[in-house]
Motif scaffolding. Structure first.
Motif, PDB file in Angstrom:
ATOM      1  N   ASP A 292       0.824  -1.210   0.000  1.00  0.00           N
ATOM      2  CA  ASP A 292       0.000   0.000   0.000  1.00  0.00           C
ATOM      3  C   ASP A 292       0.855   1.256   0.000  1.00  0.00           C
ATOM      4  O   ASP A 292       0.627   2.203   0.758  1.00  0.00           O
ATOM      5  CB  ASP A 292      -0.976   0.013   1.182  1.00  0.00           C
ATOM      6  N   VAL A 293       1.821   1.263  -0.916  1.00  0.00           N
ATOM      7  CA  VAL A 293       2.725   2.395  -1.102  1.00  0.00           C
ATOM      8  C   VAL A 293       2.533   2.925  -2.522  1.00  0.00           C
ATOM      9  O   VAL A 293       2.525   2.135  -3.478  1.00  0.00           O
ATOM     10  CB  VAL A 293       4.193   1.965  -0.880  1.00  0.00           C
ATOM     11  N   PRO A 294       2.370   4.246  -2.710  1.00  0.00           N
ATOM     12  CA  PRO A 294       2.164   4.765  -4.068  1.00  0.00           C
ATOM     13  C   PRO A 294       3.406   4.605  -4.934  1.00  0.00           C
ATOM     14  O   PRO A 294       4.537   4.658  -4.439  1.00  0.00           O
ATOM     15  CB  PRO A 294       1.838   6.243  -3.836  1.00  0.00           C
ATOM     16  N   GLY A 295       3.171   4.394  -6.226  1.00  0.00           N
ATOM     17  CA  GLY A 295       4.282   4.188  -7.141  1.00  0.00           C
ATOM     18  C   GLY A 295       4.120   4.951  -8.434  1.00  0.00           C
ATOM     19  O   GLY A 295       3.006   5.285  -8.857  1.00  0.00           O
ATOM     20  N   MET A 296       5.243   5.235  -9.065  1.00  0.00           N
ATOM     21  CA  MET A 296       5.256   5.867 -10.387  1.00  0.00           C
ATOM     22  C   MET A 296       6.129   5.044 -11.321  1.00  0.00           C
ATOM     23  O   MET A 296       7.211   4.583 -10.951  1.00  0.00           O
ATOM     24  CB  MET A 296       5.808   7.294 -10.314  1.00  0.00           C
ATOM     25  N   LEU A 297       5.652   4.873 -12.544  1.00  0.00           N
ATOM     26  CA  LEU A 297       6.399   4.216 -13.607  1.00  0.00           C
ATOM     27  C   LEU A 297       6.715   5.252 -14.676  1.00  0.00           C
ATOM     28  O   LEU A 297       5.815   5.959 -15.145  1.00  0.00           O
ATOM     29  CB  LEU A 297       5.576   3.079 -14.215  1.00  0.00           C
ATOM     30  N   SER A 298       7.990   5.347 -15.068  1.00  0.00           N
ATOM     31  CA  SER A 298       8.400   6.250 -16.140  1.00  0.00           C
ATOM     32  C   SER A 298       9.195   5.470 -17.169  1.00  0.00           C
ATOM     33  O   SER A 298      10.293   4.980 -16.872  1.00  0.00           O
ATOM     34  CB  SER A 298       9.253   7.402 -15.589  1.00  0.00           C
ATOM     35  N   VAL A 299       8.625   5.334 -18.357  1.00  0.00           N
ATOM     36  CA  VAL A 299       9.333   4.728 -19.472  1.00  0.00           C
ATOM     37  C   VAL A 299       9.317   5.726 -20.624  1.00  0.00           C
ATOM     38  O   VAL A 299       8.719   6.804 -20.524  1.00  0.00           O
ATOM     39  CB  VAL A 299       8.701   3.379 -19.893  1.00  0.00           C
ATOM     40  N   ASN A 300       9.974   5.382 -21.716  1.00  0.00           N
ATOM     41  CA  ASN A 300      10.053   6.306 -22.849  1.00  0.00           C
ATOM     42  C   ASN A 300       9.302   5.738 -24.041  1.00  0.00           C
ATOM     43  O   ASN A 300       9.687   4.703 -24.579  1.00  0.00           O
ATOM     44  CB  ASN A 300      11.523   6.557 -23.230  1.00  0.00           C
ATOM     45  N   GLY A 301       8.242   6.414 -24.444  1.00  0.00           N
ATOM     46  CA  GLY A 301       7.436   5.940 -25.562  1.00  0.00           C
ATOM     47  C   GLY A 301       7.799   6.551 -26.894  1.00  0.00           C
ATOM     48  O   GLY A 301       7.044   6.395 -27.856  1.00  0.00           O
ATOM     49  N   ALA A 361      -3.231   1.410 -10.961  1.00  0.00           N
ATOM     50  CA  ALA A 361      -2.791   1.374  -9.562  1.00  0.00           C
ATOM     51  C   ALA A 361      -1.511   2.159  -9.326  1.00  0.00           C
ATOM     52  O   ALA A 361      -1.099   2.345  -8.181  1.00  0.00           O
ATOM     53  CB  ALA A 361      -2.600  -0.077  -9.116  1.00  0.00           C
ATOM     54  N   VAL A 362      -0.861   2.604 -10.417  1.00  0.00           N
ATOM     55  CA  VAL A 362       0.358   3.412 -10.312  1.00  0.00           C
ATOM     56  C   VAL A 362       0.239   4.601 -11.253  1.00  0.00           C
ATOM     57  O   VAL A 362      -0.532   4.575 -12.212  1.00  0.00           O
ATOM     58  CB  VAL A 362       1.623   2.591 -10.661  1.00  0.00           C
TER      59      VAL A 362
END
Length: 431
Positions: A292-301, A361-362
């Motif tokens: 139950d910890v917030p997350g961020m995903l950063s990829v390059n599109g 969810a992220v």
């Protein structure tokens, strides 16, 4: 029933943890498990009190004899590949051995498929070259697809069957979380951002082809510049290899964990106020859902091969920051789109995220959109509205996971199709 889990992938907890969690869920159904794992995962198997056989990269082709010995001694009813793609890649590339030497055992093989390979071109990048993952999985019967990060709903007519990856990961108690934070020297008002990297990513910087090496070396420069813009109460928990530029962060707010065990990793995730990952699949983001910890995903599109592509980025993001514009201008050659930094793996991972509720969810923010990344990380750490919104999204996603059938039920349905008899029920504990 006896299962031999093969998890030979080197320098990563993720795939072996998936196998260990599955074995734990199956133990109560009378299923005994033995693992064949890389030396890197020895402590994890000891902590789980699971019998295991160790592989060492120095074995070379002799690794086949070690696996044969494990099969001979344990006499399994089936072999489980804790990660089909990892099994193929490790034996084919790492050991220079045909991954399908396991055919000689004449045992049913049950693959765990992290990538929904049936729905992709199966093209991946290995050490800077594009290769095709073996299609053997298409003839193996049912595939087990762990949730997260697979979709929690089976697709009619397809081979994959989703199952909940674990029942054991949950938020830390307030007391334990406070204890770990004190050990890191955090005050009550401080915020802790976890930024995970992996040993194999450091290997790419040293051993991959030129384009991949360049991406491995230069993305951390950008990451550190972003981190330096976060408020002064932000501490940085860097798990995995220490990447270049970390010395540019305030040393009193940097916490390095280049090595860790599986249990410690779960505690570090649970202790954090947010997790930021720039590769898929992300073990940290998966565990963060349960913790139950917030997350961020950063990829390059975006593929950026010149000024016209940079203009396209600027249009998409409402402008490029000076930092990103300078980084792109200094980059030697084209910057490729990527989902598994510093590898691309776009044809496998992009389809995995389509219509996948894990994405809700992220937060998902393009890596080269500096304003969105820095602002998003700030809000993950500090903004109550953002944190509440994501907490509700994680809860909805966990409800989807909880609605899945019991994992032994999913597994035994697959083994019945392979002609394996159900195990005898157990009473009075597990085996």
């Amino acid at each position: 029933m006896r299962l031999l889990f093969l998890s030979a992938l080197r320098k990563t907890l993720h795939e072996t943890t998936i196998g260990v969690d599955l074995a734990a869920q199956l133990a109560g159904a009378g299923i005994r498990s033995h693992f064949v794992v890389d030396l890197f995962n020895e402590e994890q198997l000891k902590a789980a009190d699971l019998p295991h056989t160790l592989l060492d990269p120095s074995m070379g082709p002799a690794v086949r004899d070690v696996v044969r010995g494990a099969v001979h001694d344990f006499r399994p009813d089936a072999i489980v590949l804790a990660d089909y793609l990892g099994h193929w890649m490790t034996f084919d590339v790492g050991y220079s051995v045909d991954p399908w030497f396991i055919d000689e055992f004449d045992l049913p093989v049950i693959p765990i498929d992290l990538y929904d390979l049936e729905n992709t071109t199966r093209e991946v990048e290995v050490l800077g070259r594009t290769v095709q993952v073996s299609d053997r999985i298409l003839g193996m019967g049912r595939h087990l697809q762990p949730v997260p990060m697979s979709r929690p709903t089976a697709v009619p007519g397809r081979l994959g069957r989703p199952y909940r990856v674990t029942r054991s990961t949950e938020p830390l108690t307030a007391a334990r979380r406070a204890e770990v934070r004190r050990s890191l020297g955090l005050g009550e008002r401080d915020r802790l951002l976890m930024v995970p990297t992996l040993p194999w990513q450091e290997s790419m910087r040293l051993h991959a082809g030129p384009a991949t090496r360049e991406l491995a070396a230069r993305v951390p420069e950008l990451v550190v510049r972003y981190l330096r813009r976060l408020p002064a109460d932000t501490h940085f928990l860097l798990t995995g290899p220490v990447f270049a530029g970390v010395e540019g962060l305030p040393p009193d707010r940097v916490h390095l964990r280049p090595a860790y065990g599986a249990r410690e990793y779960d505690e570090l995730v649970g202790t954090s106020d947010a997790v930021w990952s720039f590769h898929l699949p992300s073990f940290a983001l998966e565990r963060a859902v349960f913790a139950d910890v917030p997350g961020m995903l950063s990829v390059n599109g975006f593929d950026v091969a010149g000024p016209a592509d940079a203009d396209r980025l600027a249009e998409a993001f409402g402008g490029l920051s000076p930092t990103v514009a300078r980084w792109l201008a200094d980059y030697p050659g084209a910057v490729p789109s990527f989902h598994m930094w510093p590898l691309r793996w776009n044809s496998v991972l992009a389809p995995l995220m389509v219509d996948n509720p894990f994405g809700d969810a992220v937060e998902r923010v393009e890596l080269f959109d500096e304003a969105a990344v820095v602002g998003g990380l700030h809000d993950l750490l500090h903004d109550p509205g953002t944190r509440d919104r994501l907490a509700a999204a994680r809860a909805r996603y966990r409800d989807l996971i909880d609605a899945l059938p019991p994992t032994p039920e999913v597994f035994l349905a697959a083994t019945r199709e392979l002609g394996i008899a159900d195990p005898e029920p157990v009473t009075g504990g597990t085996t």
